[in-house]
Write an enzyme that holds these catalytic residues in place. Structure first.
Site, PDB file in Angstrom:
ATOM      1  N   PHE A  47       9.481 -29.632  13.604  1.00  0.00           N
ATOM      2  CA  PHE A  47       9.313 -28.834  14.813  1.00  0.00           C
ATOM      3  C   PHE A  47       7.859 -28.891  15.295  1.00  0.00           C
ATOM      4  O   PHE A  47       7.308 -29.959  15.465  1.00  0.00           O
ATOM      5  CB  PHE A  47       9.817 -27.414  14.576  1.00  0.00           C
ATOM      6  CG  PHE A  47      11.294 -27.354  14.272  1.00  0.00           C
ATOM      7  CD1 PHE A  47      12.232 -27.507  15.280  1.00  0.00           C
ATOM      8  CD2 PHE A  47      11.748 -27.185  12.965  1.00  0.00           C
ATOM      9  CE1 PHE A  47      13.600 -27.476  15.004  1.00  0.00           C
ATOM     10  CE2 PHE A  47      13.106 -27.152  12.677  1.00  0.00           C
ATOM     11  CZ  PHE A  47      14.023 -27.298  13.702  1.00  0.00           C
ATOM     12  N   SER A  48       7.213 -27.736  15.480  1.00  0.00           N
ATOM     13  CA  SER A  48       5.886 -27.725  16.112  1.00  0.00           C
ATOM     14  C   SER A  48       4.768 -28.211  15.209  1.00  0.00           C
ATOM     15  O   SER A  48       3.631 -28.326  15.664  1.00  0.00           O
ATOM     16  CB  SER A  48       5.557 -26.324  16.630  1.00  0.00           C
ATOM     17  OG  SER A  48       6.313 -26.026  17.779  1.00  0.00           O
ATOM     18  N   SER A  49       5.042 -28.513  13.949  1.00  0.00           N
ATOM     19  CA  SER A  49       4.015 -29.193  13.156  1.00  0.00           C
ATOM     20  C   SER A  49       3.674 -30.537  13.783  1.00  0.00           C
ATOM     21  O   SER A  49       2.589 -31.071  13.568  1.00  0.00           O
ATOM     22  CB  SER A  49       4.477 -29.379  11.712  1.00  0.00           C
ATOM     23  OG  SER A  49       4.483 -28.154  11.020  1.00  0.00           O
TER      24      SER A  49
ATOM     25  N   LYS B  67       3.076 -30.885  16.842  1.00  0.00           N
ATOM     26  CA  LYS B  67       2.083 -30.665  17.901  1.00  0.00           C
ATOM     27  C   LYS B  67       0.715 -31.201  17.501  1.00  0.00           C
ATOM     28  O   LYS B  67      -0.067 -31.650  18.340  1.00  0.00           O
ATOM     29  CB  LYS B  67       1.991 -29.178  18.253  1.00  0.00           C
ATOM     30  CG  LYS B  67       3.105 -28.670  19.157  1.00  0.00           C
ATOM     31  CD  LYS B  67       2.887 -27.221  19.543  1.00  0.00           C
ATOM     32  CE  LYS B  67       3.872 -26.752  20.619  1.00  0.00           C
ATOM     33  NZ  LYS B  67       5.279 -26.778  20.198  1.00  0.00           N
TER      34      LYS B  67
END
Length: 401
Positions: free
Chosen positions: A70-72, A74
């Site tokens: 997921f947002s890791s 980013k």
């Protein structure tokens, strides 16, 4: 208390306590399958995995198991833009509209690249409901993104652009890259390939799905048993009431239930900052290359210095309008601040992912850290399992260095 699993992998001398904390995550915190890694530059100090990659606990988590982070991811998007800055294709302080003229619509002409990637642009939500299949049409998506009105005066506040940030980053990069590559392709060719990071933004057809761990939602009594300290109650209230910045930022585009993210039709779409799939080793390798200045990343020394600097948003209130906590963002990364601390000092930077995954660089020690798992915790910003691991890593690093 759950039985202790067999821990696989290697730990360098002095980092044994990381293996102990990793084991406790299984016995005390409901871990199903997970991996943790620490790299000093290109040198692995911790590379561990354990547990199962399925909900029934029948299929073992292997060395090369990957899982949605997921947002890791980013952080991987932020490194990709840092590469473009290093090559003179982008300037953090320049208006986005310099590279993407249509972006200037609805008063956005002065929003800088830095403000966009530091969640200050007010573009954390979209006015029109966007379905997953619409993300494939990049031209139409670019028009929709450019036409969006800010939800607050850009540059005056910040709020986590959970689902939209990667879409804006990819369109911006596509416009400045001479080859017109999407962010996922750029990352694969310029960062993941040279570093040897087993992480994808847009899962290739050649990658078999049996490598991808199943995700498991935390339900019932386990919510209270494992998550009570970190429950995002105010965020949950806004989502339930279908109003507020949290609801707008976390529900559109509509990704579907997080526990169903480990499916090809979701992972094959390039959705930077949202649907990266990889493992702890990949995160630690990239962050280790940055923190240890190994030279393998196509990022200049001055840009790496900027990433490791203290954040520059002190003129913007620390209250996050989406996450309802105090947070800081710097050039696309989270900084270690307030109650959310990681690394040895304020120079540390990284990003967390829905459910608990995390990766960060610790410039003070030259270490990169990565953690990935398949039981999705309830916390939005932090997770007890990640917190346990990274606190022990810092203690070990202090003695090691």
């Amino acid at each position: 208390m759950s039985p202790a699993p067999s821990i696989h992998g290697d730990v360098a001398a002095g980092f044994g306590p990381v293996a102990d904390a990793f084991r406790r995550n299984f016995t005390e915190h409901g871990e199903i399958g997970a991996a943790v890694a620490v790299y000093a530059g290109a040198q692995p100090l911790v590379d561990l995995w354990a547990g199962h990659r399925d909900r029934k606990r029948e299929v073992a988590w292997e060395r090369d198991t990957i899982v949605p982070v997921f947002s890791s991811s980013k952080g991987m998007s932020a490194f990709t833009l840092a590469t473009a800055v290093s090559r003179g294709l982008l300037d953090y302080e320049a208006p986005v509209a310099k590279y993407w003229p249509e972006f200037a619509a609805h008063g956005k002409e002065r929003i800088t690249v830095r403000q966009l990637i530091d969640h200050q642009a007010g573009l954390s939500g979209l006015d029109r409901i966007v379905k997953l299949r619409e993300l494939v049409d990049r031209d139409a998506l670019g028009e929709l993104l450019a036409a969006q009105k800010p939800a607050w005066v850009p540059g005056t506040r910040h709020g986590y652009h959970a689902l939209t940030l990667g879409l804006y980053q990819s369109e911006l990069l596509r416009r400045v890259d001479p080859a017109g590559r999407s962010l996922g392709r750029f990352f694969a060719e310029e960062i993941a390939g040279p570093v040897g990071a087993d992480l994808f933004i847009g899962l290739p057809e050649t990658e078999p799905m049996d490598r991808v761990a199943q995700l498991s939602a935390t339900k019932g009594w386990d919510i209270w048993r494992y998550e009570r300290r970190d429950l995002p109650l105010r965020i949950g209230g806004e989502v339930y009431a279908k109003r507020g910045h949290s609801y707008a930022a976390l529900t559109n585009p509509r990704p579907g239930a997080p526990a169903r993210a480990a499916r090809r039709e979701f992972l094959e779409i390039e959705w930077p900052g949202m649907n990266g799939v990889g493992n702890a080793r990949a995160l630690a390798r990239v962050y280790g290359a940055a923190a240890g200045r190994t030279g393998v990343l196509p990022i200049s020394e001055d840009v790496l210095d900027s990433l490791a600097a203290a954040d520059t948003a002190d003129d913007v209130p620390a209250d996050d309008l989406v996450l309802h906590t105090k947070s800081r963002y710097h050039l696309g990364f989270r900084k270690s601040r307030g109650t959310f601390r990681f690394g040895s000092d304020k120079r540390a930077y990284g990003t967390t992912g829905l459910g608990g995954s995390f990766g960060f660089a610790d410039p003070a020690t030259g270490l990169g850290f990565g953690y990935s798992m398949n039981r999705l915790g309830m916390a939005i910003l932090d997770d007890v399992r990640s917190r346990n691991l990274r606190e022990v890593v810092v203690q070990c690093a202090d003695r090691w260095s």
